[in-house]
Scaffold this motif. Structure first.
Motif, mmCIF file in Angstrom:
data_model
loop_
_atom_site.group_PDB
_atom_site.id
_atom_site.type_symbol
_atom_site.label_atom_id
_atom_site.label_comp_id
_atom_site.label_asym_id
_atom_site.label_seq_id
_atom_site.Cartn_x
_atom_site.Cartn_y
_atom_site.Cartn_z
ATOM 1 N N CYS A 138 -0.098 6.459 -4.067
ATOM 2 C CA CYS A 138 0.268 6.830 -5.438
ATOM 3 C C CYS A 138 1.390 7.869 -5.433
ATOM 4 C CB CYS A 138 -0.956 7.385 -6.175
ATOM 5 S SG CYS A 138 -0.547 8.059 -7.799
ATOM 6 N N SER A 142 1.584 -4.527 -5.399
ATOM 7 C CA SER A 142 2.129 -3.246 -5.855
ATOM 8 C C SER A 142 3.639 -3.367 -5.973
ATOM 9 C CB SER A 142 1.822 -2.138 -4.851
ATOM 10 O OG SER A 142 0.454 -2.018 -4.685
ATOM 11 N N THR A 143 4.197 -2.522 -6.824
ATOM 12 C CA THR A 143 5.642 -2.577 -7.023
ATOM 13 C C THR A 143 6.400 -2.177 -5.764
ATOM 14 O OG1 THR A 143 5.169 -1.902 -9.282
ATOM 15 C CG2 THR A 143 7.465 -1.824 -8.599
ATOM 16 N N THR A 144 5.928 -1.140 -5.087
ATOM 17 C CA THR A 144 6.714 -0.611 -3.958
ATOM 18 C C THR A 144 5.931 -0.569 -2.639
ATOM 19 O OG1 THR A 144 6.106 1.698 -4.417
ATOM 20 C CG2 THR A 144 8.084 0.846 -5.525
ATOM 21 N N GLU A 169 -0.126 0.277 -13.835
ATOM 22 C CA GLU A 169 0.787 1.067 -12.997
ATOM 23 C C GLU A 169 2.248 0.693 -13.217
ATOM 24 O OE1 GLU A 169 -2.651 1.455 -9.735
ATOM 25 O OE2 GLU A 169 -0.830 0.385 -9.159
ATOM 26 N N PHE A 175 3.531 3.180 -15.681
ATOM 27 C CA PHE A 175 3.495 4.622 -15.377
ATOM 28 C C PHE A 175 4.882 5.254 -15.234
ATOM 29 C CE2 PHE A 175 -1.038 5.590 -13.648
ATOM 30 C CZ PHE A 175 -1.581 4.965 -14.743
ATOM 31 N N GLU A 206 -7.304 0.308 -4.832
ATOM 32 C CA GLU A 206 -5.980 -0.145 -4.363
ATOM 33 C C GLU A 206 -6.033 -1.662 -4.201
ATOM 34 O OE1 GLU A 206 -2.811 -1.464 -1.908
ATOM 35 O OE2 GLU A 206 -4.899 -1.662 -1.344
ATOM 36 N N GLY A 207 -4.902 -2.315 -4.504
ATOM 37 C CA GLY A 207 -4.910 -3.769 -4.389
ATOM 38 C C GLY A 207 -3.530 -4.345 -4.161
ATOM 39 N N ARG A 230 -8.211 -4.643 -9.735
ATOM 40 C CA ARG A 230 -6.787 -4.619 -9.449
ATOM 41 C C ARG A 230 -5.965 -5.300 -10.526
ATOM 42 N NH1 ARG A 230 -2.678 -1.910 -8.442
ATOM 43 N NH2 ARG A 230 -0.915 -3.023 -7.572
#
Ligand code: HEM
Length: 392
Positions: free
Chosen positions: A85, A174-176, A244, A247, A170-171, A237
């Protein structure tokens, strides 16, 4: 004493120090998924505490300088833990959270309110959802990840726990960060980062906004379907991925920038230079002020409706995405809560007893109390008590 006995005693002392290490149980390590025997030993080795009371809202809740002289940027030391994160990593690098990356739920809630002006109910909901699956309910501590400069250098315990634990909070997609199937699921990945910049430049004129969030979320979903045979996009997720995505344009924008007529994420966004500071360096941009009012992640449903996808998973091969109608979805919010307790948590703690059971019940009450804070959530869900009623 004869030298032979001296060396025997020295060897025994050495052996006993190794035995201590073997039985030592890090107080921040998650207890989820341990066998009954492991759990008994771990609980015996820990100092139990009552869960802290969830903090209330900020008293002064306007914008303010949060990169101030009391919160200088210091890169993490060799033993300091960082994780998936960028928000929490930044707070730890500035001392809004303990710099070692180990914190109580109350410290996390206070830090995300203080540093990013996250609305209190959202802060509590996200924190307790992560804590019950990734934290240590006996000591009331959670590690914000697993990465330290020494990751991979020292032998690591078999079960590490913390926010990077895959498949409970967490899953995938993810973007990055890479999907856990490909290895490191907590560090910024350079190719994904370049993709973030490319989308912000092409679709947002150098800014990350709602349009970029919609297209990049779709891109990451289709990438995982096409590349990860074990891609899993079921709740929780399924929700956190869409949340997210919003965010960065809600929390990473300086609070002195006026909000355009279209509202958050529309007509303004997060400039790539400030995004680089948060994502790459985990550092507030120089002279950063937090958002002007207590903020919730807005635009989650719009990110979803731009390219709707049902919850589901690949079936052990790429491009075999199959919907899972039992997973919580945008039309069945309560299933998110029910599945989280009945499936995810039950797998981690099938039969807790004693203090562990009591503390889990207390933390689940804190989670339930903040369920109505979930943005867009209007359903009333029935409270579940898998570990009994919490003591009053
Ligand atoms: C306002 C405060 C926060 C901000 C600005 C923030 C920001 C973000 C962002 C932008 C991501 C997406 C990274 C990516 O997809 O590449 C993320 C991921 C994550 N955040 Fe936060 N976050 C905040 C609070 C929290 C809290 C309170 C928790 C839990 C205690 C948390 C846990 C996580 C986790 C586990 C991930 C990884 C999800 C995944 O990759 O599967 N965050 N955060």
């Amino acid at each position: 004493m004869r030298p032979r006995y001296q060396s025997l005693i020295a060897s025994l002392a050495l052996l006993s120090s190794f035995t201590d290490i073997a039985f030592a149980f890090p107080p921040y390590q998650s207890l989820g998924g341990l066998s009954e025997h492991e759990l008994r030993n771990a609980v015996r080795a820990l100092d139990p505490t009552l869960p802290g009371i969830p903090p209330g809202p900020l008293k002064n809740n306007g914008t303010k300088l949060v990169y101030d002289w009391l919160h200088p940027f210091l890169p993490p030391g060799p033993l300091d833990i960082r994780g998936p994160c960028p928000g929490l990593n930044t707070l730890a690098n500035h001392g809004h959270l303990p710099r070692n990356g180990i914190a109580t739920p109350a410290q996390i809630i206070n830090a995300v309110m203080e540093g990013f002006n996250m609305e209190v109910g959202t802060a509590r909901f996200v924190t307790y959802a992560a804590f019950v699956v990734d934290g240590n309910p006996i000591t009331d501590l959670l590690s914000i990840g697993r990465k330290s400069i020494l990751t991979g250098v020292l032998p690591e315990p078999a079960i590490v726990g913390g926010l990077n634990t895959h498949g409970v909070f967490e899953g995938d997609a993810s973007t990055t960060r890479l999907d856990a199937y490909f290895g490191d699921n907590f560090s910024l990945n350079d190719d994904l980062w370049n993709q973030y910049i490319e989308y912000s430049n092409r679709l947002g004129d150098g800014y990350y906004n709602l349009t970029v969030a919609q297209e990049l979320r779709h891109r990451r979903n289709t990438q995982s379907i096409a590349e990860n045979p074990e891609f899993d996009f079921t709740s929780p997720r399924y929700f956190t991925a869409f949340a997210e995505s919003t965010f960065p344009y809600v929390f990473f924008i300086d609070g002195r920038v006026p909000i355009g007529p279209g509202g958050l994420g529309v007509g303004r966004g997060l400039h790539v230079s400030n995004a680089t500071s948060f994502f790459k360096d985990n550092r507030f941009p120089k002279d950063f002020w937090r958002p002007p009012t207590p903020s919730v992640p807005t635009g989650i449903v719009q990110v979803f409706t731009a390219h709707p996808i049902p919850p589901g998973r690949n079936q052990g091969a790429v491009n075999t995405y199959t919907p899972d109608p039992t997973s919580g979805s945008f039309t069945n919010f309560c299933a998110l809560y029910y599945n989280f307790l009945n499936i995810t948590l039950n797998r981690l703690y099938p039969n807790p007893t004693g203090i562990l059971r009591r503390n889990l019940a207390i933390n689940l009450r804190y989670l339930y109390e903040n369920l109505p804070s979930l943005p867009g959530q209007t359903d009333t869900c029935t409270e579940l008590f898998p570990y009994g009623q919490p003591p009053v």
